[in-house]
Design a protein around this motif. Structure first.
Motif, PDB file in Angstrom:
ATOM      1  N   ARG A  95       0.834  -1.206   0.000  1.00  0.00           N
ATOM      2  CA  ARG A  95       0.000   0.000   0.000  1.00  0.00           C
ATOM      3  C   ARG A  95       0.870   1.258   0.000  1.00  0.00           C
ATOM      4  NH1 ARG A  95      -5.042   1.426   0.397  1.00  0.00           N
ATOM      5  NH2 ARG A  95      -5.677  -0.753   0.664  1.00  0.00           N
ATOM      6  N   GLN A  96       1.908   1.246   0.800  1.00  0.00           N
ATOM      7  CA  GLN A  96       2.787   2.410   0.842  1.00  0.00           C
ATOM      8  C   GLN A  96       3.468   2.629  -0.500  1.00  0.00           C
ATOM      9  OE1 GLN A  96       5.843   2.149   3.818  1.00  0.00           O
ATOM     10  NE2 GLN A  96       6.476   4.283   3.598  1.00  0.00           N
ATOM     11  N   THR A  97       3.928   1.543  -1.115  1.00  0.00           N
ATOM     12  CA  THR A  97       4.589   1.650  -2.422  1.00  0.00           C
ATOM     13  C   THR A  97       3.642   2.207  -3.478  1.00  0.00           C
ATOM     14  OG1 THR A  97       6.042  -0.214  -1.914  1.00  0.00           O
ATOM     15  CG2 THR A  97       5.771   0.362  -4.235  1.00  0.00           C
ATOM     16  N   CYS A  98       2.429   1.665  -3.529  1.00  0.00           N
ATOM     17  CA  CYS A  98       1.472   2.081  -4.563  1.00  0.00           C
ATOM     18  C   CYS A  98       0.989   3.504  -4.341  1.00  0.00           C
ATOM     19  CB  CYS A  98       0.288   1.114  -4.592  1.00  0.00           C
ATOM     20  SG  CYS A  98       0.722  -0.569  -5.124  1.00  0.00           S
ATOM     21  N   GLU A  99       0.623   3.843  -3.113  1.00  0.00           N
ATOM     22  CA  GLU A  99       0.119   5.195  -2.841  1.00  0.00           C
ATOM     23  C   GLU A  99       1.185   6.243  -3.114  1.00  0.00           C
ATOM     24  OE1 GLU A  99      -1.396   5.231   1.113  1.00  0.00           O
ATOM     25  OE2 GLU A  99      -3.344   4.371   0.542  1.00  0.00           O
ATOM     26  N   ILE A 118      -5.148   2.168  -7.213  1.00  0.00           N
ATOM     27  CA  ILE A 118      -4.264   1.846  -6.092  1.00  0.00           C
ATOM     28  C   ILE A 118      -4.556   0.443  -5.566  1.00  0.00           C
ATOM     29  CG2 ILE A 118      -3.672   2.467  -3.722  1.00  0.00           C
ATOM     30  CD1 ILE A 118      -4.063   5.393  -4.498  1.00  0.00           C
ATOM     31  N   GLU A 119      -5.825   0.090  -5.473  1.00  0.00           N
ATOM     32  CA  GLU A 119      -6.182  -1.247  -5.007  1.00  0.00           C
ATOM     33  C   GLU A 119      -5.717  -2.314  -6.001  1.00  0.00           C
ATOM     34  OE1 GLU A 119      -7.360  -2.014  -2.058  1.00  0.00           O
ATOM     35  OE2 GLU A 119      -7.328   0.134  -1.558  1.00  0.00           O
ATOM     36  N   GLN A 120      -5.811  -2.026  -7.294  1.00  0.00           N
ATOM     37  CA  GLN A 120      -5.311  -2.976  -8.291  1.00  0.00           C
ATOM     38  C   GLN A 120      -3.805  -3.155  -8.155  1.00  0.00           C
ATOM     39  OE1 GLN A 120      -6.581  -1.635 -12.176  1.00  0.00           O
ATOM     40  NE2 GLN A 120      -8.691  -1.376 -11.492  1.00  0.00           N
ATOM     41  N   CYS A 121      -3.105  -2.071  -7.912  1.00  0.00           N
ATOM     42  CA  CYS A 121      -1.654  -2.125  -7.741  1.00  0.00           C
ATOM     43  C   CYS A 121      -1.285  -3.027  -6.565  1.00  0.00           C
ATOM     44  CB  CYS A 121      -1.120  -0.710  -7.537  1.00  0.00           C
ATOM     45  SG  CYS A 121       0.629  -0.633  -7.067  1.00  0.00           S
ATOM     46  N   ILE A 122      -1.978  -2.885  -5.448  1.00  0.00           N
ATOM     47  CA  ILE A 122      -1.698  -3.689  -4.256  1.00  0.00           C
ATOM     48  C   ILE A 122      -1.959  -5.168  -4.535  1.00  0.00           C
ATOM     49  CG2 ILE A 122      -2.427  -4.125  -1.874  1.00  0.00           C
ATOM     50  CD1 ILE A 122      -3.093  -1.112  -1.691  1.00  0.00           C
ATOM     51  N   SER A 123      -3.074  -5.459  -5.179  1.00  0.00           N
ATOM     52  CA  SER A 123      -3.407  -6.844  -5.488  1.00  0.00           C
ATOM     53  C   SER A 123      -2.398  -7.460  -6.441  1.00  0.00           C
ATOM     54  CB  SER A 123      -4.812  -6.915  -6.085  1.00  0.00           C
ATOM     55  OG  SER A 123      -5.172  -8.247  -6.369  1.00  0.00           O
TER      56      SER A 123
END
Length: 847
Positions: free
Chosen positions: A502-506, A531-536
């Motif tokens: 989450r930190q990386t994506c945000e 952002i949620e897609q990035c985390i997944s």
């Protein structure tokens, strides 16, 4: 300016204030209106001062209507009197008033100056259902109400304010009813009808259905879901219109060592027009191939294809529905590959309640988004829902397209030319699925997109051998490989956790120059989804390899949606240097890939590279070598269908600088041995796109004679961006597939029994029969001299007449003396001709 899609019913009533003419209270008491009035001075009565309505004629001179045609001067004081006929029946089928639709020119403004020439009707902002271009009012329904279905022409733009449009109904001398009794309606105009058009485009823009990366799915009514297993790979129907011939198919396949699930191909079809981007791996387990092509077959103005970059495309359906496509290249250490990282489908008004497929029903009702093909609701089992939409017929077959059946409502613009001599203009009608498609054939399409013919429904048509070389290979989507996919849920690995991801994506998104402005001014872009897609993605792959692709999807949608908001073009944003710019201009200059790596300027989301840099993000220097994709290369070339002088080379990071191809030739003999020429030669390459180039043989490189002692030839091909440092070699073997089956890896060629007689030739062991061959050749030489000496020269001419070679086996001589070496036999033939003085060029190619 165009307006939005909104259905309006216009009520037309010709009864005015009365429902029955016989009940009128208006009277005219004038003896001059009597049938007995004999005009002698041609002074006709004029009723221009009367109010519109029904009138009863009363007079002591008589009230009865004439029942036969009035002759001589008895004309009721008018130029064209009417009468009641008791003998003739009126044709009720032809007794009607026809009023056409038009839009007065005075409501069109240019530079805010209004043109008040309201007699001129021009094409404008309204469309009508095909049957409503002319309103027919029968004589028996004169007192009824009539409705015209009006639709605002879509421009897919969210305007700053709603619009008012005026509609006019009129008739002309040419189009009016020819019944003499109805000529009173000639050139009639009904007062303008005011129409208020409500802008609803923002609703459609916020209802995008998409498939991103893994793939993450979202329906038109904004329900997010995803495929549960990579085992469900294959071709699916994402979007299908129930009435219009519009459909979008996507192909999903396992990727990243089967830990992920990717979109590898997409097909956008409207009737017989289709756009395909295919980057899928296919084939059998031991013979894997990779498709790597983009083809566009546009017929009958059915699709608009707009190439934003060679990785980004916008395709528009006739209904106004838009499909956005992003391609992403992964430069992995093993082998580079490409995916379709984004498929966004933006609906239009004409999609309302008429869509099926993985996108669901577009009607703002989330309860029916998971209807399968049998119309059964599968909201509790999305896997069954998805599998029901596996394509029954593929759109990716090179052999052709399946037929589509549909029932379509056309929409018409009803316009007219300028007024002539004060008369209303003649109507002009243009009907289509939507007026939105009128500029289709004016859109320029890039050269790397192949353009098959519209004559047939196949992606391929009968072309010349040279034309066939222009088209990249297209492999059938028959995947026989056994894909091993585990059912285990993804777990965090490689040191990543939910918090770290989450930190990386945000942080990555917040660092984007366009992030805050898109978040504030473009309400249709839901940044949290990305952002949620990035985390997944990080959880599934154990890395951030999909991060950049997700960022590019966000930037693409932000730029595309920003174009649709009219208010964002206002110049009211002050940037740090004090310059005043529109919000859209700031967005357009901030959505380029990697901000152009600081080595170029950004315009409309495209980088303009400087200082010898290349690539969509200006990150490629001239000394960076491209990477080739061997399994996408056509390693066999059939001389019966291709010229085999131009070879498509697939890869990534090609640049149009000093692109060079280097060739080393080889030959395959009948015993499957092969020989390689020691010297190589180079020729300039042809740049097509960052993922495709062509290598052409030099013009001076002549084809070898068919009667040489090998059954196949070929080349080892390598390429370079700078002309000095070359890539690994690709191998292409060239042969006649009607006669041989050859393998470019083992260099083995097996003879087939399907070889036509006129192309088959033999290459026997030359050393075994050299002596016999020499004797036969020498004997033939002596016989030939004797024939000439005795004056039978005509026999020789008849024997070697090259004008008949098209009707004879060109290798008949060779077959009758097959014990002679091919090369030696040509040598002796040459000696014989020169010895006899037959040096004419027509004998140079004698067998």
């Amino acid at each position: 300016m165009f307006f939005k899609l909104i259905s309006i019913s216009v009520l037309i009533s010709l009864g005015y204030a009365f429902s029955e003419p016989c009940e009128t209270i208006n009277f005219i008491d004038d003896w001059k209106r009597s049938a007995a009035n004999n005009l002698i001075d041609n002074t006709f009565l004029c009723d221009s001062m009367l109010e519109e309505g029904w009138y009863r004629i009363i007079s002591t001179a008589g009230e009865r209507m004439p029942t036969e045609c009035l002759i001589d001067g008895y004309r009721c004081g008018t130029a064209y009197p009417i009468y009641l006929s008791r003998k003739e029946k009126m044709n009720t089928q032809a007794c009607f008033i026809g009023l056409y639709n038009g839009v007065p020119k005075y409501q069109n403004t240019a530079n805010d100056q209004v043109d008040c020439s309201d007699a001129t009707l021009v094409k404008n902002n309204l469309e009508f259902a095909q049957q409503d271009c002319r309103l027919e009012i029968p004589h028996v329904g004169w007192n009824s109400s009539y409705f015209i279905n009006v639709t605002g022409v879509s421009d897919k733009t969210v305007n700053k304010a709603h619009k008012i449009v005026f509609l006019r109904l009129y008739s002309t001398l040419k189009t009016a009813n020819k019944q003499q009794l109805l000529q009173i309606w000639n050139s009639i105009e009904i007062p303008n009808i005011k129409i208020y058009i409500v802008d609803t485009d923002v609703v459609h823009l916020s209802r995008t259905c998409f498939s991103h990366n893994d793939p993450y799915m979202r329906t038109f009514d904004q329900i997010k879901w995803y495929f549960l297993s990579a085992k469900d790979y294959g071709e699916y129907v994402m979007y299908k219109h129930e009435r219009l011939p519009q459909q979008v198919n996507a192909y999903f396949t396992p990727c990243i060592d089967s830990s992920g699930f990717c979109n590898c191909a997409v097909a956008v079809r409207s009737a017989n027009s289709i756009f395909i981007a295919n980057f899928c791996e296919t084939g059998s387990y031991n013979n894997r191939k990779i498709n790597r092509y983009i083809t566009s077959r546009i017929c009958d103005d059915q699709l608009i294809v707009n190439e934003i970059t060679d990785k980004m495309y916008e395709i528009t359906f006739p209904s106004g529905t838009v499909v956005l496509i992003n391609r992403h290249d992964f430069n992995t250490t093993t082998s580079p590959f490409s995916t379709i990282s984004m498929i966004d489908i933006k609906p239009s008004k004409l999609d309302t309640n008429l869509t099926t497929g993985l996108c669901g029903r577009y009607n703002n009702n989330r309860k029916d988004d998971f209807l399968d093909r049998e119309n059964i609701n599968r909201e509790n089992d999305t896997r069954k829902f998805a599998k029901s939409w596996i394509a029954n017929e593929t759109f990716f077959s090179p052999s052709g397209l399946p037929a589509l059946t549909y029932k379509v409502q056309k929409y018409c613009t009803c316009t007219a030319n300028e007024t002539i001599l004060g008369r209303p203009p003649e109507p002009n009608f243009k009907c289509s699925f939507s007026n939105y498609m009128t500029t289709c054939r004016q859109i320029a399409r890039p050269t790397y997109i192949s353009h098959p013919s519209c004559i047939t429904s196949s992606h391929r048509k009968k072309r010349s051998l040279e034309e066939e070389d222009e088209f990249p290979p297209m492999y059938d989507m028959t995947d026989d490989a056994q894909v091993i996919v585990g059912d285990e849920s993804a777990v965090w690995r490689n040191g990543h956790t939910a918090e770290i991801a989450r930190q990386t994506c945000e942080n990555s998104f917040k660092l984007l120059p366009v992030f805050e402005i898109c978040k504030k001014y473009v309400p249709t872009v839901q940044y949290n989804n990305y952002i949620e897609q990035c985390i997944s993605d990080m959880k599934i792959t154990g890395s951030d390899m999909f991060l950049y692709a997700t960022i590019r999807n966000f930037e693409t949608v932000c730029l595309n949606d920003a174009k649709k908001f009219e208010n964002l073009t206002d110049t009211d944003t002050n940037i740090p240097n004090g310059e005043s710019k529109s919000i859209f201009s700031v967005i357009a200059e901030s959505t380029c890939p990697s901000n152009c790596s600081g080595k170029g300027s950004c315009t409309e989301g495209k980088c303009i590279c400087i200082n010898g840099t290349y690539g969509d993000d200006c990150s490629i220097g001239i000394n960076k070598q491209p990477r080739l994709i061997k399994r996408a290369f056509a390693d066999n070339c059939d001389t019966s269908v291709r010229a085999c002088r131009k070879f498509t080379v697939p890869g990534i990071d090609f640049i149009p600088a000093n692109l060079t191809c280097k060739f080393r030739s080889f030959h395959v003999h009948e015993n499957s041995s092969y020989s390689v020429e020691n010297e190589s030669f180079a020729n300039p390459g042809t740049y097509s796109s960052s993922f495709l180039m062509y290598c052409n043989l030099p013009v001076s490189r002549k084809k070898r004679s068919v009667a040489e002692e090998y059954v196949a030839s070929g080349y080892f091909i390598s390429v370079s961006n700078n002309g000095h440092e070359f890539t690994e070699e690709l191998t292409v073997i060239i042969f006649d597939a009607r006669c041989y089956a050859c393998n470019s890896t083992t260099f083995e060629c097996n003879e087939l029994n399907t070889c036509p007689a006129y192309t088959k030739y033999k290459t026997p062991n030359t050393s075994k029969y050299f002596g016999i061959g020499f004797g036969i050749a020498l004997a033939g030489f002596i016989v030939l001299i004797i024939v000439i000496v005795i004056g039978k020269k005509r026999f020789i001419f008849r024997k070697y007449d090259v004008s008949n070679t098209s009707q004879q086996n060109p290798h008949a001589q060779y077959e009758t003396i097959s014990s002679i070496s091919i090369s030696n036999y040509h040598e002796y033939s040459s000696i014989s001709a020169s010895s006899l003085g037959l040096e004419n060029s027509q004998y140079e190619n004698l067998p």
